[in-house]
Design an enzyme around this catalytic site. Sequence first.
Site, PDB file in Angstrom:
ATOM      1  N   HIS A 256       0.831  -1.219   0.000  1.00 25.77           N
ATOM      2  CA  HIS A 256       0.000   0.000   0.000  1.00 25.77           C
ATOM      3  C   HIS A 256       0.860   1.262   0.000  1.00 25.77           C
ATOM      4  O   HIS A 256       0.523   2.239   0.661  1.00 25.77           O
ATOM      5  CB  HIS A 256      -0.921   0.021   1.226  1.00 25.77           C
ATOM      6  CG  HIS A 256      -2.096  -0.911   1.115  1.00 25.77           C
ATOM      7  ND1 HIS A 256      -3.197  -0.626   0.348  1.00 25.77           N
ATOM      8  CD2 HIS A 256      -2.325  -2.138   1.657  1.00 25.77           C
ATOM      9  CE1 HIS A 256      -4.066  -1.626   0.444  1.00 25.77           C
ATOM     10  NE2 HIS A 256      -3.563  -2.569   1.209  1.00 25.77           N
ATOM     11  N   ASP A 319      -0.823  -4.655   5.865  1.00 26.65           N
ATOM     12  CA  ASP A 319      -1.833  -5.520   5.248  1.00 26.65           C
ATOM     13  C   ASP A 319      -1.604  -5.684   3.746  1.00 26.65           C
ATOM     14  O   ASP A 319      -0.952  -4.849   3.109  1.00 26.65           O
ATOM     15  CB  ASP A 319      -3.234  -4.929   5.488  1.00 26.65           C
ATOM     16  CG  ASP A 319      -3.337  -3.497   5.017  1.00 26.65           C
ATOM     17  OD1 ASP A 319      -2.341  -2.736   5.185  1.00 26.65           O
ATOM     18  OD2 ASP A 319      -4.386  -3.117   4.471  1.00 26.65           O
ATOM     19  N   GLU A 320      -2.141  -6.749   3.237  1.00 22.50           N
ATOM     20  CA  GLU A 320      -2.331  -6.946   1.799  1.00 22.50           C
ATOM     21  C   GLU A 320      -1.079  -6.735   0.944  1.00 22.50           C
ATOM     22  O   GLU A 320      -1.069  -5.932   0.028  1.00 22.50           O
ATOM     23  CB  GLU A 320      -3.453  -6.019   1.300  1.00 22.50           C
ATOM     24  CG  GLU A 320      -4.790  -6.318   1.944  1.00 22.50           C
ATOM     25  CD  GLU A 320      -5.918  -5.452   1.392  1.00 22.50           C
ATOM     26  OE1 GLU A 320      -7.029  -5.979   1.257  1.00 22.50           O
ATOM     27  OE2 GLU A 320      -5.679  -4.266   1.103  1.00 22.50           O
ATOM     28  N   VAL A 321      -0.033  -7.468   1.273  1.00 21.80           N
ATOM     29  CA  VAL A 321       1.141  -7.466   0.396  1.00 21.80           C
ATOM     30  C   VAL A 321       0.990  -8.661  -0.548  1.00 21.80           C
ATOM     31  O   VAL A 321       0.904  -9.798  -0.084  1.00 21.80           O
ATOM     32  CB  VAL A 321       2.442  -7.617   1.213  1.00 21.80           C
ATOM     33  CG1 VAL A 321       3.656  -7.608   0.294  1.00 21.80           C
ATOM     34  CG2 VAL A 321       2.535  -6.530   2.267  1.00 21.80           C
ATOM     35  N   GLU A 371      -2.234  -9.190   9.632  1.00 16.80           N
ATOM     36  CA  GLU A 371      -1.118  -9.873   8.974  1.00 16.80           C
ATOM     37  C   GLU A 371       0.210  -9.765   9.716  1.00 16.80           C
ATOM     38  O   GLU A 371       1.118 -10.555   9.510  1.00 16.80           O
ATOM     39  CB  GLU A 371      -0.913  -9.314   7.557  1.00 16.80           C
ATOM     40  CG  GLU A 371      -2.012  -9.675   6.575  1.00 16.80           C
ATOM     41  CD  GLU A 371      -3.068  -8.602   6.447  1.00 16.80           C
ATOM     42  OE1 GLU A 371      -3.394  -8.011   7.486  1.00 16.80           O
ATOM     43  OE2 GLU A 371      -3.559  -8.380   5.330  1.00 16.80           O
TER      44      GLU A 371
END
Lengths: 694, 694
Positions: A256, A319-321, A371
Amino acid sequence: MRIGWALLMTVMVMASTTAEQEPQLLRLMPWPESVKNVSGSGRLIIGNSFSVSVSAGANPQLRRAVAIFLDDLRRHTGSLPLDFAFSESGTGQLQISVDHASKEVQELGEDESYGLEVAASAATLKAPTTLGAMRGLQTFLQLVEITPQGFSIPAVVIQDKPRFPWRGLMIDSSRHFTPIDVVKRNLDGMAAVKLNVFHWHLSENQGFRVESRRFPKLHEMGSDGLYYTQEEVRDIVSYARDRGIRVVPEFDMPGHSTSWFVGYPELASGPGPYSIERKWGVFDPAMDPTRESTYKFLDGFIGEMAKLFPDEFFHIGGDEVNGKQWDANARIQQFMRAHSLKTNADLQAYFNERVQKIVAKHGKTMEGWDEILRPDLPKSIVIQSWRGQKSLADAAQQGYRGLLSSGYYLDLINPTSQHYAVDPFTGPTASLADADKQKILGGEACMWAEYVSAENIDSRIWPRMAAIAERLWSPQNVTDTNSMYARMDEIGRWLDAYGLTHNTARNFMLQRIAGAADISALQTLVDVVEPVKGYSRYDLASSEPTALTALNRLIDAAPPESLFARHFSMLVDAFVAGQIKPGMEIEIRAALSNWKDNAENLGPLAEKSSLVQEGLPVSQNLSALGAAGLQALDYLDRGERAPENWKNTQIALVNQAAPPKAQLLIMVGAPVQKLILAAASSGANAPLPAASTK
Amino acid sequence: MRIGWALLMTVMVMASTTAEQEPQLLRLMPWPESVKNVSGSGRLIIGNSFSVSVSAGANPQLRRAVAIFLDDLRRHTGSLPLDFAFSESGTGQLQISVDHASKEVQELGEDESYGLEVAASAATLKAPTTLGAMRGLQTFLQLVEITPQGFSIPAVVIQDKPRFPWRGLMIDSSRHFTPIDVVKRNLDGMAAVKLNVFHWHLSENQGFRVESRRFPKLHEMGSDGLYYTQEEVRDIVSYARDRGIRVVPEFDMPGHSTSWFVGYPELASGPGPYSIERKWGVFDPAMDPTRESTYKFLDGFIGEMAKLFPDEFFHIGGDEVNGKQWDANARIQQFMRAHSLKTNADLQAYFNERVQKIVAKHGKTMEGWDEILRPDLPKSIVIQSWRGQKSLADAAQQGYRGLLSSGYYLDLINPTSQHYAVDPFTGPTASLADADKQKILGGEACMWAEYVSAENIDSRIWPRMAAIAERLWSPQNVTDTNSMYARMDEIGRWLDAYGLTHNTARNFMLQRIAGAADISALQTLVDVVEPVKGYSRYDLASSEPTALTALNRLIDAAPPESLFARHFSMLVDAFVAGQIKPGMEIEIRAALSNWKDNAENLGPLAEKSSLVQEGLPVSQNLSALGAAGLQALDYLDRGERAPENWKNTQIALVNQAAPPKAQLLIMVGAPVQKLILAAASSGANAPLPAASTK
């Protein structure tokens, strides 16, 4: 003519009736731990000469809090800057005493309890800390109402304290920028409902929003000029602190983070060059966790931000890698092998450990999304869970503190009742041992900003946020949904005084959509629709929405929840159950009739405006529902059982109206279907009692 | 149910019809000198990628002006900060060229003309100066509307320039303080209607509102802490300049100056001590014109303020000195004899001459109210006339420049049409020689602040100010009142985009007054009343209003002009004249019937709220009018002449409803009386054609 308003009022009255099973419905949200309404004891009058005094524990925080309280009281009574008085000593009509000042920098877990006693002659507010006094002042404010004696507040005895120590709102100021005045009015709203954490999401693929003097290319190249100066940040932190709100900054890493790489491509794991992301979603760019230079940069950056944001906690996102840049980089792959890091999750855990040490070095406690949780991290870190209670329970059992955000995502456009039913202690967390339960600090609502602008963000946050605030403050057994809706409606209007635009922006937007003053047909439509839920807005889009897509459509003006539809459903439920009251059928008929005419009424506006035009298919479906409902009532009135083929045709219409058009859902399909089924049911061949009320 | 809205819309349509005698009603106010609507030539679409370029004369002022324009365009289309583009060169869809920059400090009389040509492919804006380009950009903005193709503007050719070089709004920020954000949004509104002078009334008996570093006791002791810092003043001056608006400060002297004497009693002509005045009116304290120390002080003070306010003009007030302190001071009387000053007016003239020299020494031109005009003052000074055209004509013939404020006092709560009919060139000024006419610079509306707060000041200024702005900008022959009302209504709503609260504050205030969400009965009432006019509010008050009196009553929420009553009057005029259209009688009946029920409908609210309670006598009168009107229609419908005694009874009711109650006037007495008289007239014994439309 709009009938919406009158209908909505009936929601209020019905809900109030339910809530009046409590001694008297007070406009309080969150509901206090203990309220005794001392009826018959008169009321304390709030005249122009109303005065506040501090009988014990005066301190600068408290003085500021009282000054803000008096300003708020002026807004709620229409009084002027010179009205009301404050004295350190003496006997004001409101006498405040505190045992000691709160911490200079507000901390997690400080005492926020208070006791408020109001009698006709005077009120006393006692609290162990200034922070508790602030909460009590908000309760006092919420009790102010106009009466035959002017503005006054009822005699009450209240003891109150929060259930959870962390009650937050996250605002994503990165995907769309949030101007300072919008932040401030939302802080006012937060204070009003006793929230105590403003989690400020400040960096994203789509924008880096804080001035960095150490690494100026972050905001210069990563923000399109839309960033907060350090002076503005200090102003917001101070504004929040004066209202008992901590400010926790989030700088999301290692994913992000595209906007960081525009100015500093060397931080990334791919070659670049980078530009600010305009699309929504999860993207490949991620920081390079294998280079020492990355940590050197973060040490400098976090050091700078740690000074700017005084709170103990520092949120690193995490988050969200998706790992694609790591997979594609041979040097990173080599590093992973050399360090026995088997998966990208391992690599990210390595990154987190390094970052945690930097955060700790600068005196902060690290916070991150689910995460980041890996057993190697120290137990001090805090997990913010977008995944749910299971994730939190696991973390707590491993000794980690956590807070719940799953279930509190305001951007998913869910009804208030759904958020209100989400409790940090349900399912896996409910069965935790008491010691582990202590690890659950509370929760945070999240306002992700793909589809909010300065113009409509308030309407996505408020008034639903107030109900979540109640969930996090009030005793767990405060769960009466009707009472919640009734009080939320009142508190929602009451928040107008702070300049929040959740009620006022809608008309402005609808008039702009219509290019006309008379928007009654449009209001009828918007009263019974809701934006599509979850991530459907993206999924259903005909062309991919980006950060540049104007947010000026019906879907942007429509409130997240149709209270009108909720009320209509309740009416129909009572009606088909035979619990019919005078006026009920007339009200149902009026609504149906108004819907039936909607497509025709909306036509002239649609001819003039492309933005109305897209709503016409919704309107046509609504008209069909209105007609079907009226026919059903006619059968019921005549005591005639509707034929099967009629029923099938009407149900087909209801089904046809169900899928979203213009990304809007009609929320009155289900109650109309109930009317149809009632008309066609075997019990319908005797006249219903309602027929006499026509 | 409210029927108000639907009725009001009909006003719009009727008015539009009249205005459509012009080729097409464009939402333009002030109306330009020349407009050609190039019909059939398509429209220029304003999409997200709309762009502006400067083809000649780029300069920093223009760049700022375009940036502000694009922000405004975003508000009016719901677009986002990243939408629209600006480039110095290239071919934008809007191409701007200017011949040269305007003055660094805006001056009186700079060229403000422009030409705007819009075609389907592109628009060009040409102006001699940046200032002219700013005016043209506002015209462009006003033309933007939603269409079937999205937001767009019609093909037009406009040539425009102002009639008068001085078009102002005075805001009294002294009697009640005007917060900075309120000032700014009013500057936005001013720019939108092409006003170019913000006259800022900054000192009064009730408050001294600017930080003085040289004489800090002025703001420290004279303002209750409600003052503008010098930084804030500079911010406002710069904000105004970026919008083509000069800022002229007024520091009223030698009278209206009690607040100065709180910190500096030695300036006064009486012994003191002084405290900030809380009452309204003309008071005794006045500066001592006989002491050199007074002029030394003023030299220092004016020197400081002359730097802070860069405009050429410096307003010294000079009005309403009652002379009592001078009469009572033996030393002053001795001075007058010694200097052969026979009257207090002579003494004030001596003071003005001295002050004028100080003002001139600091590079400024002196401005003042009528009273300062005395033949000894240099011809450079400017007279602002609260007395009228005669006063201006006299001044012009003596060689003095002047501007008109008489007729433009917004605080007197007069209807827009009355202000609109006031022209700087009527009566004595109309017959001036051309050379003398040049001395009439224009006019200024005045917002005196006894009865306005931050909450309702916008509703006293807007939208009426827009009509006065048109009077001062547009050709003298632009006088169609129906067209004015139709366009003002649209511009009024359009100004909502700037955060002006003239439309939105009302509902908020009414809900606070009622303590309830459903305020339909209150709205019905407020729709047809107006606050008492002129100075009656003071005269009629039961207890003397002061600076501390809350402005939270019905009179404070009611708009200055009832457009609903205006429309109802027009309907009735047509009806009794036999010019009856389909639906007309139904509309009249609906209004009357709603009024008839008002007292009953308002009852429950009045029981709960003291602020509604005071409106009940008004409501009862309105109900009587509604009943009388309905009876009159019944007679007319039946073709039956109403008996004389019925008529007399009804007229008595109308007369009874005429005097103000709760300081509110019912504005529909006259049309109801017309219905009564029509019912009782000799021509009423034949059925009216309208009877068939029932």
